[in-house]
Every structure is written in structure tokens, then in C-alpha cells.
Design a protein around this motif. Structure first.
Motif, PDB file in Angstrom:
ATOM      1  N   ALA A  70       1.102  -1.560   0.248  1.00  0.00           N
ATOM      2  CA  ALA A  70      -0.450   0.380   0.078  1.00  0.00           C
ATOM      3  C   ALA A  70       0.744   1.748  -0.265  1.00  0.00           C
ATOM      4  CB  ALA A  70      -0.847  -0.232   0.965  1.00  0.00           C
ATOM      5  N   ALA A  71       1.790   1.276   0.512  1.00  0.00           N
ATOM      6  CA  ALA A  71       2.864   2.422   1.030  1.00  0.00           C
ATOM      7  C   ALA A  71       3.291   2.546  -0.444  1.00  0.00           C
ATOM      8  CB  ALA A  71       3.734   2.177   2.137  1.00  0.00           C
ATOM      9  N   GLY A  72       4.015   1.503  -1.498  1.00  0.00           N
ATOM     10  CA  GLY A  72       5.287   1.241  -2.177  1.00  0.00           C
ATOM     11  C   GLY A  72       3.822   2.158  -3.621  1.00  0.00           C
ATOM     12  N   LEU A  73       2.697   1.366  -3.715  1.00  0.00           N
ATOM     13  CA  LEU A  73       1.507   1.944  -4.597  1.00  0.00           C
ATOM     14  C   LEU A  73       1.373   3.516  -4.426  1.00  0.00           C
ATOM     15  CD1 LEU A  73      -0.324  -1.233  -4.970  1.00  0.00           C
ATOM     16  CD2 LEU A  73       0.907  -0.616  -6.261  1.00  0.00           C
ATOM     17  N   ALA A  74       1.175   3.821  -3.880  1.00  0.00           N
ATOM     18  CA  ALA A  74       0.493   5.772  -2.908  1.00  0.00           C
ATOM     19  C   ALA A  74       1.680   6.021  -3.094  1.00  0.00           C
ATOM     20  CB  ALA A  74      -0.042   5.184  -1.572  1.00  0.00           C
ATOM     21  N   LEU A  75       2.629   5.560  -2.932  1.00  0.00           N
ATOM     22  CA  LEU A  75       3.817   6.904  -3.595  1.00  0.00           C
ATOM     23  C   LEU A  75       4.121   6.478  -5.190  1.00  0.00           C
ATOM     24  CD1 LEU A  75       6.878   8.409  -2.865  1.00  0.00           C
ATOM     25  CD2 LEU A  75       8.047   5.715  -2.694  1.00  0.00           C
ATOM     26  N   VAL A  76       4.106   5.430  -5.906  1.00  0.00           N
ATOM     27  CA  VAL A  76       3.794   5.967  -6.922  1.00  0.00           C
ATOM     28  C   VAL A  76       2.907   6.956  -8.029  1.00  0.00           C
ATOM     29  CG1 VAL A  76       3.288   4.484  -9.008  1.00  0.00           C
ATOM     30  CG2 VAL A  76       4.954   3.114  -7.437  1.00  0.00           C
ATOM     31  N   ALA A  77       1.634   6.554  -7.014  1.00  0.00           N
ATOM     32  CA  ALA A  77       0.513   7.197  -7.102  1.00  0.00           C
ATOM     33  C   ALA A  77       0.857   9.034  -6.940  1.00  0.00           C
ATOM     34  CB  ALA A  77      -0.457   6.999  -6.918  1.00  0.00           C
ATOM     35  N   VAL A  78       1.571   9.384  -6.099  1.00  0.00           N
ATOM     36  CA  VAL A  78       1.453  10.620  -5.357  1.00  0.00           C
ATOM     37  C   VAL A  78       2.666  10.776  -6.599  1.00  0.00           C
ATOM     38  CG1 VAL A  78       3.266  10.760  -3.837  1.00  0.00           C
ATOM     39  CG2 VAL A  78       1.761  12.465  -3.888  1.00  0.00           C
TER      40      VAL A  78
END
Length: 104
Positions: free
Chosen positions: A88-96
């Protein structure tokens, strides 16, 4: 040789914070030992982490804007699907990162 008066300042600060954290936790356990564990108290304690997360995240999203909202939405969706904080943290970082690259 350390003769400066503030040479041990950081160490003293870290130790003071560690002691404060320890005392806070111990006092919480001892105070909760005197409260009967009713269904209402149990439910309140179960939802408390979510309330703390919301109180932390909402002001950040309001200040940062759409990029932060997208990151939180992606992290939330990932947690619902995978239930893995690291993903979740990795995907959120990619998304932002993608949202900011797109100009949001």
C-alpha cells in the motif's frame, strides 16, 4: 574531550523522550486496569486507531491537495485488496509521484 555544556544534549533529550514514552504507556495500562471492559469501551478502543489515522491524514490531504487524495485512495484500495502495508505504501508513493508529474 567534551567540555561543552550541550555536548550531551541530544542523548539527554532521547533519554527524556524514552522515559516519557515509558511512563505514558505504563500509566495507560494501570488506568485501564480500573475501567470495566464493557462492550462500549471495547468498541471504542477498537476504532481508536482508525480515528487517529483519519485525524492525521485528513489535514495533510486538505493541505497538499489532489495528489495526496489520490495517494490515500490508492493506499486504501490496496489495503482492502491485499492487506499489506508495504504494498500500500509503495503504490501510494507511485501514485503521488505520477500525480505530481502530471501536474496535480
Amino acid at each position: 574531550m567534551m567540555n561543552e555544556p550541550l555536548a550531551y544534549g541530544p542523548l539527554i533529550g532521547i533519554l527524556a523522550m524514552a522515559i516519557a514514552t515509558f511512563l505514558t504507556r505504563i500509566s495507560g495500562y494501570s488506568l485501564m486496569g480500573h475501567i470495566p471492559m464493557t462492550k462500549r469501551v471495547r468498541r471504542t478502543l477498537e476504532v481508536l486507531p482508525g480515528a487517529i489515522m483519519a485525524a492525521t491524514i485528513v489535514p495533510i490531504v486538505a493541505k497538499v491537495g489532489p495528489a495526496a487524495f489520490i495517494a490515500v485512495a490508492v493506499a486504501l484500495a490496496s489495503m482492502i485488496v491485499k492487506r499489506n502495508e508495504f504494498i500500500a505504501a509503495g503504490l501510494a508513493l507511485v501514485a503521488v509521484s505520477l500525480a505530481r508529474a502530471a501536474g496535480l
